[in-house]
Design a protein around this motif. Structure first.
Motif, PDB file in Angstrom:
ATOM      1  N   LYS A  51       0.806  -1.221   0.000  1.00  0.00           N
ATOM      2  CA  LYS A  51       0.000   0.000   0.000  1.00  0.00           C
ATOM      3  C   LYS A  51       0.840   1.272   0.000  1.00  0.00           C
ATOM      4  N   CYS A  52       2.138   1.169   0.245  1.00  0.00           N
ATOM      5  CA  CYS A  52       3.014   2.338   0.228  1.00  0.00           C
ATOM      6  C   CYS A  52       3.518   2.665  -1.180  1.00  0.00           C
ATOM      7  N   LEU A  53       3.299   1.777  -2.126  1.00  0.00           N
ATOM      8  CA  LEU A  53       3.739   2.001  -3.504  1.00  0.00           C
ATOM      9  C   LEU A  53       2.575   2.507  -4.345  1.00  0.00           C
ATOM     10  N   SER A  54       2.896   3.156  -5.444  1.00  0.00           N
ATOM     11  CA  SER A  54       1.837   3.652  -6.330  1.00  0.00           C
ATOM     12  C   SER A  54       1.092   2.485  -6.956  1.00  0.00           C
ATOM     13  N   GLU A  55      -0.107   2.769  -7.421  1.00  0.00           N
ATOM     14  CA  GLU A  55      -0.908   1.726  -8.057  1.00  0.00           C
ATOM     15  C   GLU A  55      -0.197   1.173  -9.296  1.00  0.00           C
ATOM     16  N   TYR A  56       0.584   1.996  -9.977  1.00  0.00           N
ATOM     17  CA  TYR A  56       1.281   1.544 -11.176  1.00  0.00           C
ATOM     18  C   TYR A  56       2.456   0.635 -10.834  1.00  0.00           C
ATOM     19  N   VAL A  57       3.171   0.931  -9.750  1.00  0.00           N
ATOM     20  CA  VAL A  57       4.271   0.066  -9.326  1.00  0.00           C
ATOM     21  C   VAL A  57       3.704  -1.264  -8.839  1.00  0.00           C
ATOM     22  N   ASN A  58       2.597  -1.218  -8.126  1.00  0.00           N
ATOM     23  CA  ASN A  58       1.945  -2.463  -7.710  1.00  0.00           C
ATOM     24  C   ASN A  58       1.484  -3.271  -8.923  1.00  0.00           C
ATOM     25  N   ALA A  59       0.954  -2.590  -9.930  1.00  0.00           N
ATOM     26  CA  ALA A  59       0.540  -3.284 -11.156  1.00  0.00           C
ATOM     27  C   ALA A  59       1.759  -3.904 -11.838  1.00  0.00           C
ATOM     28  N   ALA A  60       2.861  -3.175 -11.881  1.00  0.00           N
ATOM     29  CA  ALA A  60       4.093  -3.701 -12.488  1.00  0.00           C
ATOM     30  C   ALA A  60       4.573  -4.933 -11.740  1.00  0.00           C
ATOM     31  N   THR A  73      -2.238 -12.601 -18.670  1.00  0.00           N
ATOM     32  CA  THR A  73      -3.091 -12.255 -19.805  1.00  0.00           C
ATOM     33  C   THR A  73      -4.408 -11.658 -19.334  1.00  0.00           C
ATOM     34  N   ALA A  74      -4.981 -12.218 -18.288  1.00  0.00           N
ATOM     35  CA  ALA A  74      -6.237 -11.696 -17.747  1.00  0.00           C
ATOM     36  C   ALA A  74      -6.060 -10.266 -17.252  1.00  0.00           C
ATOM     37  N   ALA A  75      -4.934  -9.974 -16.611  1.00  0.00           N
ATOM     38  CA  ALA A  75      -4.673  -8.618 -16.105  1.00  0.00           C
ATOM     39  C   ALA A  75      -4.599  -7.625 -17.257  1.00  0.00           C
ATOM     40  N   LEU A  76      -3.967  -8.012 -18.343  1.00  0.00           N
ATOM     41  CA  LEU A  76      -3.851  -7.112 -19.495  1.00  0.00           C
ATOM     42  C   LEU A  76      -5.204  -6.853 -20.142  1.00  0.00           C
ATOM     43  N   ASN A  77      -6.096  -7.813 -20.052  1.00  0.00           N
ATOM     44  CA  ASN A  77      -7.420  -7.662 -20.657  1.00  0.00           C
ATOM     45  C   ASN A  77      -8.422  -6.958 -19.759  1.00  0.00           C
ATOM     46  N   ARG A  78      -8.083  -6.775 -18.495  1.00  0.00           N
ATOM     47  CA  ARG A  78      -9.048  -6.221 -17.548  1.00  0.00           C
ATOM     48  C   ARG A  78      -8.952  -4.711 -17.410  1.00  0.00           C
ATOM     49  N   ASN A  79      -7.763  -4.137 -17.669  1.00  0.00           N
ATOM     50  CA  ASN A  79      -7.573  -2.738 -17.314  1.00  0.00           C
ATOM     51  C   ASN A  79      -6.546  -2.110 -18.249  1.00  0.00           C
ATOM     52  N   LEU A  80      -6.869  -0.965 -18.812  1.00  0.00           N
ATOM     53  CA  LEU A  80      -5.969  -0.267 -19.722  1.00  0.00           C
ATOM     54  C   LEU A  80      -4.667   0.129 -19.030  1.00  0.00           C
ATOM     55  N   ASP A  81      -4.722   0.467 -17.756  1.00  0.00           N
ATOM     56  CA  ASP A  81      -3.502   0.836 -17.038  1.00  0.00           C
ATOM     57  C   ASP A  81      -2.471  -0.291 -17.062  1.00  0.00           C
ATOM     58  N   TYR A  82      -2.936  -1.524 -17.017  1.00  0.00           N
ATOM     59  CA  TYR A  82      -2.013  -2.656 -17.065  1.00  0.00           C
ATOM     60  C   TYR A  82      -1.305  -2.735 -18.424  1.00  0.00           C
ATOM     61  N   ILE A  83      -1.985  -2.328 -19.481  1.00  0.00           N
ATOM     62  CA  ILE A  83      -1.354  -2.276 -20.796  1.00  0.00           C
ATOM     63  C   ILE A  83      -0.252  -1.223 -20.778  1.00  0.00           C
ATOM     64  N   TYR A  84      -0.563  -0.037 -20.260  1.00  0.00           N
ATOM     65  CA  TYR A  84       0.448   1.020 -20.150  1.00  0.00           C
ATOM     66  C   TYR A  84       1.648   0.530 -19.337  1.00  0.00           C
ATOM     67  N   VAL A  85       1.372  -0.107 -18.216  1.00  0.00           N
ATOM     68  CA  VAL A  85       2.442  -0.602 -17.339  1.00  0.00           C
ATOM     69  C   VAL A  85       3.272  -1.650 -18.070  1.00  0.00           C
TER      70      VAL A  85
END
Length: 99
Positions: A51-60, A73-85
């Protein structure tokens, strides 16, 4: 990046655009900068959510943990931010694509 990696990323981006709509250049740059900084600070690891890291670092970190699994693969299909990450991870050589 080699030509195969560029093609795989281009295909992924095109698929994401079809599913989620167009990308935001500002958000793409923001996520890239966050991932690049996290890498330089050694924050990109296959660790659980922090919880101390940004949502993008946690996604990474989630993508690093789940790479080469169905969860990835499921993560990439669920949220555009995961594609960016994912694109940022590949761009910073934090995750490798296969030919």
């Amino acid at each position: 990046m080699n030509q195969t990696q560029n093609r795989q990323i281009a295909d992924l981006v095109q698929s994401a655009k079809e599913q989620f709509g167009d990308f935001s250049d500002a958000k793409k740059r923001e996520i890239f900068e966050i991932i690049k900084e996290a890498k330089s600070r050694g924050l990109l690891r296959k660790q659980p959510h922090d919880k101390c890291l940004s949502e993008y670092v946690n996604a990474a970190n989630y993508l690093l943990r789940s790479y080469s699994t169905d969860e990835f693969t499921a993560a990439l299909n669920r949220n555009l931010d995961y594609i960016y990450v994912y694109v940022a991870l590949v761009s910073t050589n934090s995750i490798l694509t296969t030919a």
